[in-house]
Design an enzyme around this catalytic site. Structure first.
Site, PDB file in Angstrom:
ATOM      1  N   ASN A  86       0.828  -1.208   0.000  1.00 14.80           N
ATOM      2  CA  ASN A  86       0.000   0.000   0.000  1.00 14.80           C
ATOM      3  C   ASN A  86       0.866   1.263   0.000  1.00 14.80           C
ATOM      4  O   ASN A  86       1.835   1.346   0.759  1.00 14.80           O
ATOM      5  CB  ASN A  86      -0.881   0.026   1.259  1.00 14.80           C
ATOM      6  CG  ASN A  86      -1.815  -1.176   1.340  1.00 14.80           C
ATOM      7  OD1 ASN A  86      -2.305  -1.661   0.322  1.00 14.80           O
ATOM      8  ND2 ASN A  86      -2.048  -1.668   2.547  1.00 14.80           N
ATOM      9  N   HIS A  99       6.672  -1.368   3.031  1.00 12.98           N
ATOM     10  CA  HIS A  99       6.598  -2.788   3.405  1.00 12.98           C
ATOM     11  C   HIS A  99       5.724  -3.532   2.421  1.00 12.98           C
ATOM     12  O   HIS A  99       4.822  -2.946   1.813  1.00 12.98           O
ATOM     13  CB  HIS A  99       6.072  -2.967   4.835  1.00 12.98           C
ATOM     14  CG  HIS A  99       4.795  -2.235   5.103  1.00 12.98           C
ATOM     15  ND1 HIS A  99       4.757  -0.878   5.378  1.00 12.98           N
ATOM     16  CD2 HIS A  99       3.516  -2.652   5.116  1.00 12.98           C
ATOM     17  CE1 HIS A  99       3.493  -0.506   5.555  1.00 12.98           C
ATOM     18  NE2 HIS A  99       2.721  -1.563   5.395  1.00 12.98           N
ATOM     19  N   HIS A 101       3.207  -6.843   2.207  1.00 15.11           N
ATOM     20  CA  HIS A 101       2.462  -7.856   2.953  1.00 15.11           C
ATOM     21  C   HIS A 101       2.527  -9.192   2.210  1.00 15.11           C
ATOM     22  O   HIS A 101       2.332  -9.238   0.981  1.00 15.11           O
ATOM     23  CB  HIS A 101       0.976  -7.483   3.023  1.00 15.11           C
ATOM     24  CG  HIS A 101       0.672  -6.240   3.790  1.00 15.11           C
ATOM     25  ND1 HIS A 101       0.236  -6.264   5.092  1.00 15.11           N
ATOM     26  CD2 HIS A 101       0.731  -4.931   3.450  1.00 15.11           C
ATOM     27  CE1 HIS A 101       0.026  -5.018   5.505  1.00 15.11           C
ATOM     28  NE2 HIS A 101       0.323  -4.189   4.530  1.00 15.11           N
TER      29      HIS A 101
HETATM   30  P1  5GP Z   1      -0.257  -0.911   6.038  1.00 14.13           P
HETATM   31  O1  5GP Z   1      -1.712  -0.681   6.404  1.00 14.13           O
HETATM   32  O2  5GP Z   1       0.580   0.314   6.316  1.00 14.13           O
HETATM   33  O3  5GP Z   1      -0.053  -1.449   4.649  1.00 14.13           O
HETATM   34  O4  5GP Z   1       0.232  -2.084   6.988  1.00 14.13           O
HETATM   35  C1  5GP Z   1       0.723  -1.901   8.258  1.00 14.13           C
HETATM   36  C2  5GP Z   1       0.723  -3.261   8.910  1.00 14.13           C
HETATM   37  O5  5GP Z   1       1.642  -3.248   9.977  1.00 14.13           O
HETATM   38  C3  5GP Z   1      -0.617  -3.693   9.498  1.00 14.13           C
HETATM   39  O6  5GP Z   1      -1.001  -4.940   8.938  1.00 14.13           O
HETATM   40  C4  5GP Z   1      -0.359  -3.782  11.008  1.00 14.13           C
HETATM   41  O7  5GP Z   1      -1.041  -4.859  11.591  1.00 14.13           O
HETATM   42  C5  5GP Z   1       1.137  -3.975  11.052  1.00 14.13           C
HETATM   43  N1  5GP Z   1       1.805  -3.402  12.229  1.00 14.13           N
HETATM   44  C6  5GP Z   1       1.672  -2.137  12.703  1.00 14.13           C
HETATM   45  N2  5GP Z   1       2.499  -1.934  13.750  1.00 14.13           N
HETATM   46  C7  5GP Z   1       3.187  -3.103  13.922  1.00 14.13           C
HETATM   47  C8  5GP Z   1       4.205  -3.501  14.840  1.00 14.13           C
HETATM   48  O8  5GP Z   1       4.637  -2.745  15.717  1.00 14.13           O
HETATM   49  N3  5GP Z   1       4.693  -4.756  14.694  1.00 14.13           N
HETATM   50  C9  5GP Z   1       4.234  -5.633  13.726  1.00 14.13           C
HETATM   51  N4  5GP Z   1       4.790  -6.840  13.672  1.00 14.13           N
HETATM   52  N5  5GP Z   1       3.272  -5.276  12.857  1.00 14.13           N
HETATM   53  C10 5GP Z   1       2.755  -4.036  12.941  1.00 14.13           C
END
Ligand code: 5GP
Ligand code: ZN
Length: 133
Positions: A86, A99, A101
């Site tokens: 994203n 990042h 997923h």
């Molecule tokens: P985004 O929505 O930015 O694509 O994804 C962020 C992801 O990071 C989410 O799936 C959330 O669950 C994960 N996440 C957020 N903070 C942390 C963290 O401190 N540790 C881990 N392992 N995952 C995190």
């Protein structure tokens, strides 16, 4: 980058459930998984999004995705794998450190990631194609 949680995790300052690590990346389990094995590929060097990621890391990231994704899918006996990334709040980005997923998928697991297909109009087609002329 200061105060970036994923910089701290990627560089080992904050502990994480690490599945894979090399000189450029760390792959960790997501704390809020969509499905069992949901993991995140984090570059050790800060980039807010795909546009800031240097070419060599962008290329390497997909190789890591393939390697770790295959081990997850085979090991968990999943039926498929989503590789998702994203950029920007509107696209669902909540952590502004690039990042990828990796989400192992099973048939009928109920994980929602779809959209309702629209129709490609002539106007939209022309507008978008003109960007590349
Ligand atoms: P985004 O929505 O930015 O694509 O994804 C962020 C992801 O990071 C989410 O799936 C959330 O669950 C994960 N996440 C957020 N903070 C942390 C963290 O401190 N540790 C881990 N392992 N995952 C995190
Ligand atoms: Zn960062």
């Amino acid at each position: 980058m200061e105060n970036c949680i994923f910089c701290k995790i990627a560089n080992g300052e904050i502990p994480s459930a690490t599945l894979y690590e090399d000189e450029d990346f760390r792959v960790i389990l997501d704390l809020g998984p969509a499905a069992k094995g949901h993991s995140l590929i984090l570059p050790k060097r800060h980039a807010a999004n795909l546009y800031e990621l240097p070419d060599d890391l962008a290329a390497k990231a997909l190789i890591v995705a393939r390697k770790v994704g295959q081990t997850l899918q085979m090991g968990l006996g999943s039926d498929g794998l989503n590789v998702l990334q994203n950029n920007g709040e509107a696209a669902g980005q909540t952590v502004f450190h690039f990042h990828i997923h990796l989400i192992p998928r099973c048939t009928k697991d109920g994980v929602g990631m779809g959209w309702k297909p629209g129709t490609l109009t002539e106007e939209d087609k022309e507008e978008v194609m003109a960007l590349f002329r």
